[in-house]
Design a protein around this motif. Structure first.
Motif, PDB file in Angstrom:
ATOM      1  N   SER A 232      -6.186   3.435  -6.146  1.00 12.12           N
ATOM      2  CA  SER A 232      -6.034   3.775  -4.734  1.00 12.12           C
ATOM      3  C   SER A 232      -6.316   5.268  -4.641  1.00 12.12           C
ATOM      4  O   SER A 232      -5.403   6.089  -4.541  1.00 12.12           O
ATOM      5  CB  SER A 232      -4.630   3.431  -4.235  1.00 12.12           C
ATOM      6  OG  SER A 232      -4.501   3.669  -2.854  1.00 12.12           O
TER       7      SER A 232
ATOM      8  N   ASN B 189       0.818  -1.210   0.000  1.00 11.49           N
ATOM      9  CA  ASN B 189       0.000   0.000   0.000  1.00 11.49           C
ATOM     10  C   ASN B 189       0.851   1.259   0.000  1.00 11.49           C
ATOM     11  O   ASN B 189       2.003   1.263   0.452  1.00 11.49           O
ATOM     12  CB  ASN B 189      -0.980   0.001   1.183  1.00 11.49           C
ATOM     13  CG  ASN B 189      -0.268   0.087   2.530  1.00 11.49           C
ATOM     14  OD1 ASN B 189       0.894  -0.275   2.672  1.00 11.49           O
ATOM     15  ND2 ASN B 189      -0.971   0.563   3.529  1.00 11.49           N
TER      16      ASN B 189
ATOM     17  N   GLY C 258      -6.827   5.264  -0.417  1.00 15.31           N
ATOM     18  CA  GLY C 258      -8.109   4.614  -0.644  1.00 15.31           C
ATOM     19  C   GLY C 258      -9.312   5.367  -0.118  1.00 15.31           C
ATOM     20  O   GLY C 258      -9.288   5.918   0.986  1.00 15.31           O
TER      21      GLY C 258
ATOM     22  N   GLN D  69      -8.879   0.593  -3.368  1.00 17.88           N
ATOM     23  CA  GLN D  69      -8.553   0.298  -1.976  1.00 17.88           C
ATOM     24  C   GLN D  69      -9.698   0.770  -1.088  1.00 17.88           C
ATOM     25  O   GLN D  69     -10.253   1.866  -1.286  1.00 17.88           O
ATOM     26  CB  GLN D  69      -7.273   1.019  -1.570  1.00 17.88           C
ATOM     27  CG  GLN D  69      -6.016   0.538  -2.258  1.00 17.88           C
ATOM     28  CD  GLN D  69      -5.340  -0.599  -1.505  1.00 17.88           C
ATOM     29  OE1 GLN D  69      -5.632  -0.861  -0.340  1.00 17.88           O
ATOM     30  NE2 GLN D  69      -4.423  -1.279  -2.172  1.00 17.88           N
TER      31      GLN D  69
END
Length: 269
Positions: A176, A45, A224, A207
């Motif tokens: 994202s 991430n 996200g 996300q």
């Protein structure tokens, strides 16, 4: 054809994220999805540190494990990862840059699309650490052609029109998307607009919002906002997720694309 958009929250660790992605892919395949799309940055991430330390080539464990799973399940998967790119020197420091890659795996395919438009906006500079791609990518699932884009690409209609003119019936968008003032409204407008521009299905898998709906609307950085969505070629949202982790599904077909392109021939006009 049934398609799925998987909304999840990836972590800082690629091995953990691979296990999570594999679990969600199995779940979607069990529901009959033939094309399964996961978010940008699924392998690691954003906001969790340097991306080069866990970046892998397409013959690495992340890609090959997911291809083996796709072959086992008889599905095609698109999922965000990072690949090594180059090394540049800036202010006396060496920076190992990566490609922001949408991995495409299926029983007979393992390839990648490198995000063309790096997210240099809202005081963030993705291009400092990510090398932009240069090539459009399409692939086939059954009798449908799928084009690929990633997150910030959705602000550039020319890319989606070019994919449609290359034969894409569907454009997948691993994402994202940042949260913050006006960001959800922009996301909804852009996904619908790109469907209308290209008269294609849009399958955008994002996300989930870290912290869920309790944090909704707060500035988040590119980690996200949820709201994965599947949009029809006429701009109608067929299904949309919320802020939390979930999987959404929709049926798509080439006849619908052809009918809408005949009625609204924007690509020809």
């Amino acid at each position: 054809m049934k398609i799925a958009a998987v909304q999840l929250t990836s972590t800082a660790d690629t091995a953990t994220n691979l296990a999570l992605a594999s679990e969600r892919i199995r779940e979607a395949a069990a529901q009959g999805a033939q094309l399964i799309v996961l978010p940008e940055a699924t392998s690691q991430n954003f906001g969790s540190g340097r991306l080069d330390g866990q970046a892998q080539e397409l013959d690495g464990d992340f890609a090959t494990t997911l291809q083996a799973l796709a072959k086992e399940l008889g599905v095609t998967v698109v999922v965000g990862m990072f690949r090594p790119a180059d090394t540049v020197e800036r202010e006396g420091k060496k920076i190992n840059r990566v490609f922001n890659t949408a991995l495409i795996v299926g029983p007979d395919v393992r390839r990648g699309y490198d995000k063309i438009h790096t997210y240099d906006a809202f005081n963030y500079r993705e291009s400092d650490t990510v090398v932009p791609g240069t090539q459009l990518v399409t692939f086939s699932v059954g009798d449908l052609t799928v084009g690929v884009s990633t997150c910030y690409d959705i602000r550039f209609p020319e890319q989606f029109k070019a994919l449609a003119r290359s034969g894409a019936d569907i454009v997948v968008v691993p994402t994202s998307w940042a949260d913050g003032a006006g960001k959800l409204e922009q996301w909804r407008l852009l996904t619908a607009a790109r469907a209308l521009d290209s008269t294609s299905y849009i399958v955008a898998a994002g996300q989930a919002r870290p912290g869920g709906s309790a944090e909704a609307g707060k500035e988040s950085g590119p980690t996200g906002i949820g709201h994965s969505v599947i949009v029809a070629p006429d701009g109608k949202r067929l299904v949309e997720a919320g802020y939390e982790e979930e999987i959404i599904y929709a049926e798509v077909d080439g006849d619908t694309v052809r009918e809408i392109r005949k009625a609204i021939p924007v690509l020809k006009n």
